[in-house]
Design a protein around this motif. Structure first.
Motif, PDB file in Angstrom:
ATOM      1  N   LEU A 409       0.855  -1.175   0.000  1.00  0.00           N
ATOM      2  CA  LEU A 409       0.000   0.000   0.000  1.00  0.00           C
ATOM      3  C   LEU A 409       0.892   1.226   0.000  1.00  0.00           C
ATOM      4  O   LEU A 409       1.534   1.551   1.008  1.00  0.00           O
ATOM      5  N   ASP A 410       0.994   1.892  -1.124  1.00  0.00           N
ATOM      6  CA  ASP A 410       1.860   3.053  -1.263  1.00  0.00           C
ATOM      7  C   ASP A 410       1.234   4.231  -0.543  1.00  0.00           C
ATOM      8  O   ASP A 410       0.196   4.738  -0.943  1.00  0.00           O
ATOM      9  N   LYS A 411       1.868   4.675   0.533  1.00  0.00           N
ATOM     10  CA  LYS A 411       1.332   5.771   1.322  1.00  0.00           C
ATOM     11  C   LYS A 411       1.874   7.118   0.854  1.00  0.00           C
ATOM     12  O   LYS A 411       1.532   8.154   1.420  1.00  0.00           O
ATOM     13  N   GLU A 412       2.719   7.114  -0.155  1.00  0.00           N
ATOM     14  CA  GLU A 412       3.437   8.338  -0.494  1.00  0.00           C
ATOM     15  C   GLU A 412       2.754   9.149  -1.586  1.00  0.00           C
ATOM     16  O   GLU A 412       1.609   8.896  -1.922  1.00  0.00           O
ATOM     17  N   THR A 413       3.500  10.106  -2.153  1.00  0.00           N
ATOM     18  CA  THR A 413       2.953  11.200  -2.957  1.00  0.00           C
ATOM     19  C   THR A 413       2.497  12.274  -1.972  1.00  0.00           C
ATOM     20  O   THR A 413       2.428  12.035  -0.773  1.00  0.00           O
ATOM     21  N   THR A 414       2.227  13.475  -2.433  1.00  0.00           N
ATOM     22  CA  THR A 414       1.755  14.526  -1.539  1.00  0.00           C
ATOM     23  C   THR A 414       0.824  15.455  -2.289  1.00  0.00           C
ATOM     24  O   THR A 414       0.821  15.479  -3.531  1.00  0.00           O
ATOM     25  N   HIS A 415       0.001  16.203  -1.547  1.00  0.00           N
ATOM     26  CA  HIS A 415      -0.965  17.101  -2.168  1.00  0.00           C
ATOM     27  C   HIS A 415      -0.867  18.488  -1.538  1.00  0.00           C
ATOM     28  O   HIS A 415      -0.744  18.628  -0.317  1.00  0.00           O
ATOM     29  N   ILE A 416      -0.967  19.494  -2.411  1.00  0.00           N
ATOM     30  CA  ILE A 416      -0.901  20.897  -2.013  1.00  0.00           C
ATOM     31  C   ILE A 416      -2.163  21.593  -2.516  1.00  0.00           C
ATOM     32  O   ILE A 416      -2.573  21.395  -3.664  1.00  0.00           O
ATOM     33  N   THR A 417      -2.763  22.406  -1.661  1.00  0.00           N
ATOM     34  CA  THR A 417      -3.939  23.173  -2.062  1.00  0.00           C
ATOM     35  C   THR A 417      -3.701  24.634  -1.719  1.00  0.00           C
ATOM     36  O   THR A 417      -3.302  24.954  -0.590  1.00  0.00           O
ATOM     37  N   THR A 418      -3.927  25.528  -2.691  1.00  0.00           N
ATOM     38  CA  THR A 418      -3.719  26.962  -2.462  1.00  0.00           C
ATOM     39  C   THR A 418      -4.841  27.774  -3.097  1.00  0.00           C
ATOM     40  O   THR A 418      -5.501  27.338  -4.048  1.00  0.00           O
ATOM     41  N   THR A 419      -5.028  28.978  -2.577  1.00  0.00           N
ATOM     42  CA  THR A 419      -5.909  29.960  -3.199  1.00  0.00           C
ATOM     43  C   THR A 419      -5.355  31.346  -2.887  1.00  0.00           C
ATOM     44  O   THR A 419      -4.500  31.496  -1.999  1.00  0.00           O
ATOM     45  N   ASP A 420      -5.822  32.355  -3.611  1.00  0.00           N
ATOM     46  CA  ASP A 420      -5.327  33.709  -3.389  1.00  0.00           C
ATOM     47  C   ASP A 420      -6.495  34.687  -3.257  1.00  0.00           C
ATOM     48  O   ASP A 420      -7.667  34.304  -3.367  1.00  0.00           O
ATOM     49  N   ALA A 421      -6.169  35.943  -3.027  1.00  0.00           N
ATOM     50  CA  ALA A 421      -7.192  36.960  -2.794  1.00  0.00           C
ATOM     51  C   ALA A 421      -8.081  37.170  -4.010  1.00  0.00           C
ATOM     52  O   ALA A 421      -9.242  37.581  -3.874  1.00  0.00           O
ATOM     53  N   SER A 427      -5.169  22.912  -7.065  1.00  0.00           N
ATOM     54  CA  SER A 427      -5.205  21.605  -6.410  1.00  0.00           C
ATOM     55  C   SER A 427      -4.129  20.777  -7.097  1.00  0.00           C
ATOM     56  O   SER A 427      -4.262  20.443  -8.277  1.00  0.00           O
ATOM     57  N   TYR A 428      -3.067  20.460  -6.370  1.00  0.00           N
ATOM     58  CA  TYR A 428      -1.853  19.940  -6.999  1.00  0.00           C
ATOM     59  C   TYR A 428      -1.350  18.692  -6.276  1.00  0.00           C
ATOM     60  O   TYR A 428      -1.016  18.735  -5.093  1.00  0.00           O
ATOM     61  N   THR A 429      -1.280  17.580  -7.005  1.00  0.00           N
ATOM     62  CA  THR A 429      -0.701  16.348  -6.489  1.00  0.00           C
ATOM     63  C   THR A 429       0.604  16.071  -7.225  1.00  0.00           C
ATOM     64  O   THR A 429       0.632  16.044  -8.457  1.00  0.00           O
ATOM     65  N   CYS A 430       1.686  15.909  -6.468  1.00  0.00           N
ATOM     66  CA  CYS A 430       2.981  15.598  -7.079  1.00  0.00           C
ATOM     67  C   CYS A 430       3.588  14.383  -6.395  1.00  0.00           C
ATOM     68  O   CYS A 430       3.249  14.056  -5.253  1.00  0.00           O
ATOM     69  N   THR A 431       4.511  13.721  -7.099  1.00  0.00           N
ATOM     70  CA  THR A 431       4.941  12.409  -6.623  1.00  0.00           C
ATOM     71  C   THR A 431       6.289  11.997  -7.191  1.00  0.00           C
ATOM     72  O   THR A 431       6.722  12.509  -8.233  1.00  0.00           O
ATOM     73  N   VAL A 432       6.938  11.071  -6.485  1.00  0.00           N
ATOM     74  CA  VAL A 432       8.023  10.277  -7.060  1.00  0.00           C
ATOM     75  C   VAL A 432       7.603   8.811  -7.085  1.00  0.00           C
ATOM     76  O   VAL A 432       8.421   7.925  -7.288  1.00  0.00           O
ATOM     77  N   GLU A 433       6.313   8.563  -6.848  1.00  0.00           N
ATOM     78  CA  GLU A 433       5.636   7.266  -6.860  1.00  0.00           C
ATOM     79  C   GLU A 433       5.805   6.561  -5.527  1.00  0.00           C
ATOM     80  O   GLU A 433       5.133   6.923  -4.565  1.00  0.00           O
ATOM     81  N   TYR A 434       6.657   5.572  -5.400  1.00  0.00           N
ATOM     82  CA  TYR A 434       6.807   4.835  -4.154  1.00  0.00           C
ATOM     83  C   TYR A 434       7.526   5.719  -3.136  1.00  0.00           C
ATOM     84  O   TYR A 434       8.065   6.779  -3.473  1.00  0.00           O
ATOM     85  N   GLU A 435       7.549   5.277  -1.890  1.00  0.00           N
ATOM     86  CA  GLU A 435       8.258   6.011  -0.843  1.00  0.00           C
ATOM     87  C   GLU A 435       9.753   6.052  -1.168  1.00  0.00           C
ATOM     88  O   GLU A 435      10.438   5.035  -1.154  1.00  0.00           O
ATOM     89  N   GLY A 436      10.245   7.258  -1.509  1.00  0.00           N
ATOM     90  CA  GLY A 436      11.627   7.376  -1.943  1.00  0.00           C
ATOM     91  C   GLY A 436      11.850   7.008  -3.392  1.00  0.00           C
ATOM     92  O   GLY A 436      12.990   6.784  -3.823  1.00  0.00           O
ATOM     93  N   GLY A 500      -1.335   6.220  -3.440  1.00  0.00           N
ATOM     94  CA  GLY A 500      -1.472   5.206  -4.482  1.00  0.00           C
ATOM     95  C   GLY A 500      -2.916   5.074  -4.917  1.00  0.00           C
ATOM     96  O   GLY A 500      -3.632   6.054  -5.096  1.00  0.00           O
ATOM     97  N   GLY A 501      -3.382   3.818  -5.087  1.00  0.00           N
ATOM     98  CA  GLY A 501      -4.759   3.599  -5.514  1.00  0.00           C
ATOM     99  C   GLY A 501      -5.783   4.113  -4.521  1.00  0.00           C
ATOM    100  O   GLY A 501      -6.926   4.406  -4.890  1.00  0.00           O
ATOM    101  N   THR A 502      -5.396   4.245  -3.235  1.00  0.00           N
ATOM    102  CA  THR A 502      -6.335   4.751  -2.241  1.00  0.00           C
ATOM    103  C   THR A 502      -6.556   6.253  -2.346  1.00  0.00           C
ATOM    104  O   THR A 502      -7.414   6.794  -1.650  1.00  0.00           O
ATOM    105  N   ILE A 503      -5.782   6.942  -3.199  1.00  0.00           N
ATOM    106  CA  ILE A 503      -6.056   8.360  -3.435  1.00  0.00           C
ATOM    107  C   ILE A 503      -7.503   8.532  -3.881  1.00  0.00           C
ATOM    108  O   ILE A 503      -8.242   9.404  -3.385  1.00  0.00           O
ATOM    109  N   ILE A 504      -7.921   7.712  -4.821  1.00  0.00           N
ATOM    110  CA  ILE A 504      -9.261   7.859  -5.401  1.00  0.00           C
ATOM    111  C   ILE A 504     -10.322   7.646  -4.335  1.00  0.00           C
ATOM    112  O   ILE A 504     -11.272   8.432  -4.219  1.00  0.00           O
ATOM    113  N   THR A 505     -10.166   6.610  -3.545  1.00  0.00           N
ATOM    114  CA  THR A 505     -11.180   6.319  -2.532  1.00  0.00           C
ATOM    115  C   THR A 505     -11.116   7.309  -1.366  1.00  0.00           C
ATOM    116  O   THR A 505     -12.134   7.596  -0.744  1.00  0.00           O
ATOM    117  N   THR A 506      -9.934   7.825  -1.058  1.00  0.00           N
ATOM    118  CA  THR A 506      -9.820   8.832  -0.003  1.00  0.00           C
ATOM    119  C   THR A 506     -10.562  10.102  -0.392  1.00  0.00           C
ATOM    120  O   THR A 506     -11.329  10.663   0.400  1.00  0.00           O
TER     121      THR A 506
END
Length: 603
Positions: A409-421, A427-436, A500-506
């Motif tokens: 179960l790949d727990k990695e990748t990360t998500h950033i959310t921003t807005t401005d005035a 809504s930005y998801t970036c990754t190197v895929e697996y942990e490390g 990983g695949g749980t991104i969609i279900t999360t």
């Protein structure tokens, strides 16, 4: 909670027309990040307080949401390198308030031109996941840096050189190793020991993880960022960094006496020089009066969520118990993943029957196979959307066997959310895929390479067709699901997650919690999670808190079975309110807790 190692000094950011003063984001040593912030003037949320603080600082200096998102991503490449970095790729969904339009930026990794499918089989069978993972063969052509540059040039107000400055400072000054960083290293210690460049950076001279509290510095990554800031994109895709990447992929820096065979890859300089970012129209779908904008193909997240929600639309959550509705959600997700696995791939290489899959008539036909009284005990078969696009023949592709280990179960990748005035949103998801990633740091440049080629499917028969089979230049199917939700033309929520695949279900369960069950968004994010992805044994993975819940007991009576997956996902989000204020949110505890901030906090 993830804690700061030092005060973040961002008093001067060179903003293109000379250097402008920027309000300092000074956070005392050992201050805990807050996972929720309410206010206005702009907001940011990420897994790391330093990244969020850097994003807020550039917003305070007049930058926009795109500038802030890339700034945060640059810092995460330093502080969360096991999840995101310039050796990987990502999907960015952008709402441009001025034109009231959504665009998406695909900077997903691509297969090298010499990556023939036959290279990924030995003895007539697919490479074992562990052998494929830590290798040059698993590395796709990185898209992150070019994606950042493209986003800034088209939609930002700052240059890439400007927004990399906070990350350079963090890499040079260092930060305290926290529990999350220590655990990430510990889980990968055996493969890190086998790579000399990785061991030199991430392990002590005794070949152990750096202890919690150690000040960790990455001067090589600071050098790399500075090279890009000074020389621009060509240095990464055609110059010295490109040469270093190709050398690392084709001649992995394996330690003497390594415990594994680290297979070389086939990437060439021409692969990097020809890499292209693609600006794609968003994929949109509707659910209970809301419009969801996300990433199109080869992203599978938005389409899989649409398939799930199209099935759920027929059921009224107010007339069902929570467990009865969750049962329908899990069974709908099972069917949606069956279709995802059978039909979705890179649209430049295959014809995806997207119109048929999204057809209400197809949903009505597919719903007939959804058992409302009992959970399926095995994997669902895919449906046949082809008649709903006017095709009278054709059959779904074989599901094949995934190149990645289904037990991982790949727990990695990360998500950033921003807005401005101004109301722009990222809504930005970036990754190197697996942990490390593939576990290999580019020597002298301080960043991990990705293992994105393991996202392809490798059928047991090397000659069998599959929509997500590898091919030269192809982008592997992705589960990343950055999303922006609108109602009556106005944004109400932006969110995404790793996993990983749980991104969609999360993302799906967070939306159901909020939109169907009426949970406040902070509760919707914090609630225990369960994930059904059409596993061969029919089981769902779930967090321990969910397994212990009354809903799980009631679902078990309907035939559902659960496997303890530990923590699932790590959402960041921004909720938009009618009065113009926003609530920025991150996980309160998963992955050590995240960080949310606003430019002007509510009084």
């Amino acid at each position: 909670m993830r804690r700061l190692a030092f005060s973040v000094h961002v008093s001067l950011l060179c903003l293109g027309l000379g250097c402008a003063s920027v309000p300092e984001a000074r956070i005392p040593l050992s201050s805990a990040a807050s996972p929720i912030a309410v206010g206005q003037g702009g907001a940011a949320a990420s897994v790391d307080v330093r990244a969020t603080a850097a994003a807020i600082s550039i917003l305070k200096a007049g930058g926009n949401a795109i500038d802030a998102a890339v700034t945060a991503a640059g810092v995460l490449g330093v502080t969360d390198p096991f999840s995101c970095g310039i050796g990987g790729g990502g999907f960015m969904v952008v709402y441009l308030a001025d034109g009231k339009r959504v665009v998406t930026i695909d900077h997903r990794e691509t297969a090298p031109q010499k990556l023939q499918r036959s290279l990924l089989y030995e003895g007539g069978a697919p490479l074992p996941f562990a052998a494929f993972l830590t290798s040059g063969l698993s590395t796709g052509v990185p898209g992150t840096i070019k994606g950042w540059d493209e986003a800034l040039r088209r939609y930002g107000t700052r240059s890439l050189s400007d927004v990399l400055q906070p990350a350079i400072r963090v890499a040079e000054q260092g930060f305290d190793v926290d529990t999350t960083f220590f655990e990430q290293t510990s889980r990968n210690i055996e493969r890190f020991r086998d790579i000399s460049s990785t061991a030199a950076l991430y392990l002590t001279p005794e070949s152990k993880p750096w202890p919690v509290g150690t000040v960790f510095k990455n001067p090589d990554l600071a050098k790399t960022y500075r090279l890009v800031a000074q020389e621009g994109i060509p240095v990464f895709y055609q110059g010295e960094i490109a040469r270093a990447i190709v050398s690392t992929v084709t001649r992995p820096p394996v330690t003497q006496g390594a415990s594994r065979t680290v297979r070389p890859g086939v990437m060439q300089l021409s692969d990097l020089a020809s890499y292209e970012v693609i600006i794609r129209p968003p994929m949109s779908s509707n659910y209970r009066g809301y419009t969801l904008y996300g990433m199109g193909l080869p992203g599978s997240g938005s389409l899989t969520l649409a398939l799930t929600f199209n099935l759920l639309e027929a059921y009224d959550p107010s007339s069902l118990s929570r467990s009865a509705f969750l049962h329908r959600y899990l069974e709908a997700s099972r069917l949606a993943f069956a279709d995802r696995n059978a039909f979705i791939g890179d649209p430049a290489f295959i014809s995806v029957p997207e119109k048929g899959l999204l057809s209400p008539d197809y949903a009505a036909e597919r719903r007939k196979t959804l058992g409302v009284s009992r959970a399926s005990a095995q994997a669902a078969e895919p449906g046949n959307p082809l008649p709903f696009v006017g095709q009278t023949n054709g059959v779904p592709a074989p599901s094949g066997s995934a190149s990645s280990d289904p037990g991982v179960l790949d727990k990695e990748t990360t998500h950033i959310t921003t807005t401005d005035a101004a109301g722009n949103i990222v809504s930005y998801t970036c990754t190197v895929e697996y942990e490390g990633g593939n576990g290999i740091v580019v020597p002298g440049y301080g960043f991990f390479l990705n293992n994105e080629m393991t996202d392809f499917d490798l059928p047991a028969d090397p000659s069998a067709p599959h929509p997500n089979a590898p091919a030269p230049g192809k982008r592997p199917r992705s589960s990343m699901s950055p999303l922006i939700v609108f109602k009556n033309g106005a944004p109400v929520l932006a969110l995404g997650s790793p996993g990983g695949g749980t991104i969609i279900t999360t993302v799906g369960q967070t939306l159901i919690n909020n939109l169907d069950f009426g949970m406040p968004i902070e509760q919707a994010i914090a609630a225990p999670r369960v994930s059904q992805r059409n596993a061969p044994d029919g089981r769902s993975t779930a967090e321990p808190e969910f397994i212990a819940s009354p809903e799980a007991t009631e679902l078990s009576a309907l035939g559902h079975q659960f496997t303890d997956a530990g923590q699932i996902g790590a959402v960041t989000a921004i909720r938009f309110h009618p009065d113009g204020t926003v609530t920025a949110l991150a996980e309160p505890r998963r992955r050590g807790g995240g960080s949310a901030m606003v430019v002007s906090p509510a009084k």
